[in-house]
Every structure is written in C-alpha cells, then in structure tokens.
Design a protein around this motif. Structure first.
Motif, PDB file in Angstrom:
ATOM      1  N   ALA A  47       0.834  -1.211   0.000  1.00  0.00           N
ATOM      2  CA  ALA A  47       0.000   0.000   0.000  1.00  0.00           C
ATOM      3  C   ALA A  47       0.862   1.252   0.000  1.00  0.00           C
ATOM      4  O   ALA A  47       0.554   2.236  -0.686  1.00  0.00           O
ATOM      5  CB  ALA A  47      -0.927  -0.007   1.212  1.00  0.00           C
ATOM      6  N   MET A  48       1.959   1.243   0.757  1.00  0.00           N
ATOM      7  CA  MET A  48       2.813   2.428   0.855  1.00  0.00           C
ATOM      8  C   MET A  48       3.594   2.692  -0.423  1.00  0.00           C
ATOM      9  O   MET A  48       4.013   3.826  -0.670  1.00  0.00           O
ATOM     10  CB  MET A  48       3.767   2.271   2.042  1.00  0.00           C
ATOM     11  CG  MET A  48       3.058   2.224   3.378  1.00  0.00           C
ATOM     12  SD  MET A  48       4.189   2.208   4.790  1.00  0.00           S
ATOM     13  CE  MET A  48       4.802   3.898   4.747  1.00  0.00           C
ATOM     14  N   LEU A  49       3.809   1.665  -1.217  1.00  0.00           N
ATOM     15  CA  LEU A  49       4.470   1.862  -2.502  1.00  0.00           C
ATOM     16  C   LEU A  49       3.499   2.347  -3.571  1.00  0.00           C
ATOM     17  O   LEU A  49       3.919   2.832  -4.620  1.00  0.00           O
ATOM     18  CB  LEU A  49       5.143   0.556  -2.951  1.00  0.00           C
ATOM     19  CG  LEU A  49       6.326   0.093  -2.095  1.00  0.00           C
ATOM     20  CD1 LEU A  49       6.820  -1.275  -2.550  1.00  0.00           C
ATOM     21  CD2 LEU A  49       7.461   1.108  -2.151  1.00  0.00           C
ATOM     22  N   ARG A  50       2.198   2.210  -3.306  1.00  0.00           N
ATOM     23  CA  ARG A  50       1.180   2.665  -4.262  1.00  0.00           C
ATOM     24  C   ARG A  50       0.795   4.115  -4.055  1.00  0.00           C
ATOM     25  O   ARG A  50       0.424   4.796  -5.004  1.00  0.00           O
ATOM     26  CB  ARG A  50      -0.071   1.781  -4.178  1.00  0.00           C
ATOM     27  CG  ARG A  50       0.079   0.387  -4.762  1.00  0.00           C
ATOM     28  CD  ARG A  50      -1.272  -0.268  -4.955  1.00  0.00           C
ATOM     29  NE  ARG A  50      -1.943  -0.485  -3.678  1.00  0.00           N
ATOM     30  CZ  ARG A  50      -1.904  -1.621  -2.992  1.00  0.00           C
ATOM     31  NH1 ARG A  50      -1.195  -2.637  -3.455  1.00  0.00           N
ATOM     32  NH2 ARG A  50      -2.546  -1.739  -1.852  1.00  0.00           N
ATOM     33  N   GLN A  51       0.847   4.611  -2.809  1.00  0.00           N
ATOM     34  CA  GLN A  51       0.435   5.980  -2.544  1.00  0.00           C
ATOM     35  C   GLN A  51       1.161   6.529  -1.323  1.00  0.00           C
ATOM     36  O   GLN A  51       1.827   5.793  -0.607  1.00  0.00           O
ATOM     37  CB  GLN A  51      -1.087   6.057  -2.313  1.00  0.00           C
ATOM     38  CG  GLN A  51      -1.550   5.402  -1.015  1.00  0.00           C
ATOM     39  CD  GLN A  51      -3.043   5.512  -0.822  1.00  0.00           C
ATOM     40  OE1 GLN A  51      -3.786   4.576  -1.164  1.00  0.00           O
ATOM     41  NE2 GLN A  51      -3.501   6.626  -0.270  1.00  0.00           N
ATOM     42  N   ASP A  52       1.023   7.846  -1.122  1.00  0.00           N
ATOM     43  CA  ASP A  52       1.677   8.511   0.000  1.00  0.00           C
ATOM     44  C   ASP A  52       0.751   8.538   1.215  1.00  0.00           C
ATOM     45  O   ASP A  52      -0.469   8.686   1.080  1.00  0.00           O
ATOM     46  CB  ASP A  52       2.052   9.945  -0.375  1.00  0.00           C
ATOM     47  CG  ASP A  52       3.088   9.993  -1.484  1.00  0.00           C
ATOM     48  OD1 ASP A  52       3.932   9.082  -1.538  1.00  0.00           O
ATOM     49  OD2 ASP A  52       3.055  10.940  -2.295  1.00  0.00           O
ATOM     50  N   PHE A  53       1.342   8.428   2.392  1.00  0.00           N
ATOM     51  CA  PHE A  53       0.577   8.473   3.634  1.00  0.00           C
ATOM     52  C   PHE A  53       1.169   9.521   4.572  1.00  0.00           C
ATOM     53  O   PHE A  53       2.386   9.722   4.610  1.00  0.00           O
ATOM     54  CB  PHE A  53       0.584   7.107   4.326  1.00  0.00           C
ATOM     55  CG  PHE A  53      -0.224   6.062   3.602  1.00  0.00           C
ATOM     56  CD1 PHE A  53      -1.594   5.977   3.776  1.00  0.00           C
ATOM     57  CD2 PHE A  53       0.394   5.173   2.730  1.00  0.00           C
ATOM     58  CE1 PHE A  53      -2.339   5.019   3.099  1.00  0.00           C
ATOM     59  CE2 PHE A  53      -0.335   4.215   2.049  1.00  0.00           C
ATOM     60  CZ  PHE A  53      -1.712   4.144   2.231  1.00  0.00           C
TER      61      PHE A  53
END
Length: 237
Positions: A47-53
């Motif tokens: 998930a973290m490689l798909r979008q920024d948090f």
C-alpha cells in the motif's frame, strides 16, 4: 503566492484483526481523512508503494511479519522512510517494546486499550505536518515553473528576456552585465534561485528532520528573488 493543496491526507492502519481495524476506523473517522487498511506487514508495504501516507498506525503483534519487522522495512525504503509510524500494542508486552520501536525509527508508541482522544490528537500532529509539507512542495513547484517560464527560449533560441534586448545596465561594447540595484546581475540572481530550489528539494526529502518555519523562510526568500529577477527582466523590456 497561493497554492491549492487537497485538504485530505491518507492514513494507513495495519492490524491482522478485522475488529481492531473497524475500531480504529471509527476512532479516526471524525478526522475526515482517507483511511486505508492492511491486514499484514506485506500488505502495508504494498500500500505504501502505491500511494503517500501522512502517518501509519502499525500493530506490533501480528503473525508472519510483525510490527517491528514491518517498521524496519518501511524505514529502509527510500520511498517510505520518512513516513511517521505510530506503533500499537497490547498491555501484556515486554518492557523493552517501546525502546525497540523507537530504535527502529517509530515516531510514537501507544498501548491498547487506546484512548480515542489521545490517538486523534497524536494523529492530528502528523496530519498538520503533512499538509504543510505538501503546501510547501506545491509552492516550490510553482516557483520552478515560473522561473522556467521567465527564461524559456523563444524561436530564435534565446530566452524571453534576451529576445527583448540587453538588460538595463549592460555595456553594449562588452556585453557584460553590470550589478543590478539589488547588487546582483540577472545571471547571478538566476544562479542563486537555482541553488535555493535545490536546497528546498533537499529539505522536502528530509521533511521529518526539518522545521516547518525553515521551509517557510526558504520559500519566502525564493519568492522575493523570483520577483526581483522578474522586475529586472521587466525593466529590460
């Protein structure tokens, strides 16, 4: 200089138990942010490689890749290393859990049962930091585009300023620019602006360790320099 930045940030919640995910979503719902859930450390990394948090809430006691290992992997990746992590765990844990979490780079550590008010307060700190960093990144990009537009080459291969003729204060016989009223030639101002853009990019990459006031000061200085350079080119027209 105004810049439109989305109000909503993303929060990643990682726990292997569905009921815990539901409870945390209910607690964070009033913050009106985008909530993303993951049931394992592997899913969290994907998930973290798909979008920024803006922040990650990470349960420590998970089967397979536990919270400590997941946090270590997050901090090892260039794309995710600066994302703040709040570790969550039950009350029956070893006394050194907090030390292990902080040594891995976790920003905070909370024990269950978690006080909803305390959790929202801590998460809000990172949401505010994320909004400020995104605002500054947008401003830096706008300044970069303005600078490129000011000096974009025209059909003849010269910049817009050069196409209008030599700037005021240039000696026609030598073509060398004299010092401007601000004490710098246009070329020197351009070099200074480029250097400031590089410094701002470096600060943005190291957002966790740089104060927001430092970002704001650099942006303000950059805006002034761009305006001064624009006025020089305007006077030369």
């Amino acid at each position: 200089m105004s810049a439109a930045v989305p109000d909503r940030s993303s929060i990643l919640i990682v726990d292997d138990m569905e009921e815990n995910l539901v409870a945390l979503e209910a607690v964070l719902g009033p913050l009106d942010q985008q909530l993303v859930t993951a049931r394992s450390g592997e899913d969290a990394l994907k998930a973290m490689l798909r979008q920024d948090f803006a922040v990650v809430l990470l349960d420590v006691l998970m089967p397979g890749m536990d919270g400590f290992e997941t946090a270590g992997n997050i901090k090892r990746l260039d794309q995710t290393k600066d994302v703040p992590i709040i570790l969550l765990t039950g009350t029956d844990v070893d006394a050194d859990y907090a030390y292990r979490g902080y040594s891995l780079g976790a920003a905070d550590f909370l024990s269950k049962p978690i006080d909803p008010w305390v959790l929202r307060t801590k998460v809000n700190v990172f949401l505010d930091l994320d909004r400020k960093n995104r605002q500054l990144a947008v401003q830096a990009e706008q300044l970069r585009r303005l600078l490129v537009a000011e000096h974009a080459p025209r059909a003849g291969g010269r910049s817009a300023a050069a196409a209008e003729g030599p700037p005021e204060g240039t000696r026609p016989d030598s073509g060398r620019p004299e010092e401007t009223g601000a004490g710098r030639s246009a070329a020197e101002q351009l070099a200074h602006i480029t250097e400031m853009l590089v410094q701002i990019e470096m600060l943005l990459r190291d957002g966790e360790n740089a104060a927001s006031s430092e970002f704001a000061d650099r942006i303000a200085e950059l805006e002034k320099s761009v305006r001064r350079l624009g006025s020089v080119n305007g006077n030369a027209a």
